[in-house]
Design a protein around this motif. Structure first.
Motif, PDB file in Angstrom:
ATOM      1  N   GLU A  68      35.722  45.245  57.291  1.00  0.00           N
ATOM      2  CA  GLU A  68      35.376  44.181  56.347  1.00  0.00           C
ATOM      3  C   GLU A  68      35.485  42.811  57.011  1.00  0.00           C
ATOM      4  O   GLU A  68      34.656  41.919  56.780  1.00  0.00           O
TER       5      GLU A  68
ATOM      6  N   CYS B 127      44.841  41.748  57.199  1.00  0.00           N
ATOM      7  CA  CYS B 127      44.419  43.001  57.823  1.00  0.00           C
ATOM      8  C   CYS B 127      45.482  43.405  58.828  1.00  0.00           C
ATOM      9  O   CYS B 127      45.837  42.609  59.710  1.00  0.00           O
TER      10      CYS B 127
ATOM     11  N   ILE C 213      33.226  36.848  52.391  1.00  0.00           N
ATOM     12  CA  ILE C 213      33.804  38.159  52.113  1.00  0.00           C
ATOM     13  C   ILE C 213      33.637  38.497  50.636  1.00  0.00           C
ATOM     14  O   ILE C 213      33.536  37.599  49.789  1.00  0.00           O
ATOM     15  N   ASP C 214      33.580  39.781  50.348  1.00  0.00           N
ATOM     16  CA  ASP C 214      33.433  40.236  48.961  1.00  0.00           C
ATOM     17  C   ASP C 214      34.800  40.221  48.299  1.00  0.00           C
ATOM     18  O   ASP C 214      35.663  41.039  48.599  1.00  0.00           O
TER      19      ASP C 214
ATOM     20  N   PHE D   4      42.667  43.988  53.660  1.00  0.00           N
ATOM     21  CA  PHE D   4      41.293  44.190  54.099  1.00  0.00           C
ATOM     22  C   PHE D   4      41.259  45.109  55.314  1.00  0.00           C
ATOM     23  O   PHE D   4      42.182  45.119  56.131  1.00  0.00           O
ATOM     24  N   SER D   5      40.173  45.860  55.449  1.00  0.00           N
ATOM     25  CA  SER D   5      39.979  46.683  56.642  1.00  0.00           C
ATOM     26  C   SER D   5      39.398  45.818  57.753  1.00  0.00           C
ATOM     27  O   SER D   5      38.798  44.763  57.499  1.00  0.00           O
TER      28      SER D   5
END
Length: 232
Positions: free
Chosen positions: A9, A82, A36-37, A5-6
């Motif tokens: 995000e 991340c 979160i998606d 993940f970034s």
């Protein structure tokens, strides 16, 4: 190894690390509840490790390398991470930890009410199945010694099923070394009160160390069931 993940995000999922979303904290960092998606919006637990912690770096790497290999109903799932910061994304456990219930840390939450005797037995069974999976190397290339088994690291899902979590101090040994999970350590790590005397004296940690630690939790006065005062 899960989804990468970034940081953007992660910030979106936690409302820029809003303290109102903190569901846990410790010496290495904080844990946030987020959305979160992930092929659809889902609730997750996001662990943000302290950037300045040298131990945090080792803990971050250990968790990714260790827990990403696991597929078991009694081991918490790592969904992603991340690398822009030291952040780990896990499945969300709506009933918190065993510690929450035993010590009533969530006093304003109805879900932290006293556990029944049957629930306590089932939690013990689930946690020991998770530990057995770690110790026998079933389904993975290595046997794992957790090294920090305690009530705060036993999480409970919406059905109060137990899942072992927090593998930052874990050590591994090759699965082909039949009959042993012995690992020698340079430093003694864990939580005082849960570590066995042999580990202290020899610096040799084995699966028996995890069994001792969980036994200490299961035999604690907080874990023992007492009938409510107004029961018949």
């Amino acid at each position: 190894m899960g989804i990468r993940f970034s940081l953007a995000e992660i910030k979106l999922a936690t409302n820029d690390f809003d303290d109102a979303l903190v569901i846990g904290k410790g010496g290495f960092g904080k844990v946030y509840k987020g959305i979160i998606d992930f092929g659809g919006s889902i609730e997750v637990a996001i662990k943000r490790l302290y950037i300045k912690s040298n131990q945090g770096v080792a803990k971050f790497q250990a968790e990714i390398e260790t827990i990403s290999k696991f597929r078991h109903s009694h081991i918490v799932s790592l969904l992603g991470y991340c690398e822009e910061e030291m952040i780990l994304v896990y499945e969300y456990m709506p009933n918190g930890s065993l510690e929450d219930h035993l010590h009533k840390k969530r006093a304003n939450d109805s879900k932290s009410s006293a556990l029944t005797w049957v629930q306590r037995v089932n939690i013990c069974i689930g946690a020991t199945r998770g530990l057995d999976y770690l110790h026998t190397g079933t389904g993975v290339q290595s046997r794992v010694i957790h090294r920090d088994v305690k009530s705060s690291n036993v999480l409970l899902d919406d059905n109060l099923a137990a899942k072992i979590s927090d593998f930052g101090l874990s050590r591994t040994s090759p699965a082909y070394q039949l009959g042993t999970t012995d690992v020698y350590t340079d430093q003694i790590k864990g939580t005082f009160g849960y570590m066995d005397a042999e580990y202290f004296s020899t610096r040799r940690v084995t699966r028996k160390s995890d069994v001792y630690a969980f036994g200490g939790t299961a035999c604690s006065k907080e874990f023992k069931y007492h009938e409510p005062a107004n029961s018949c």
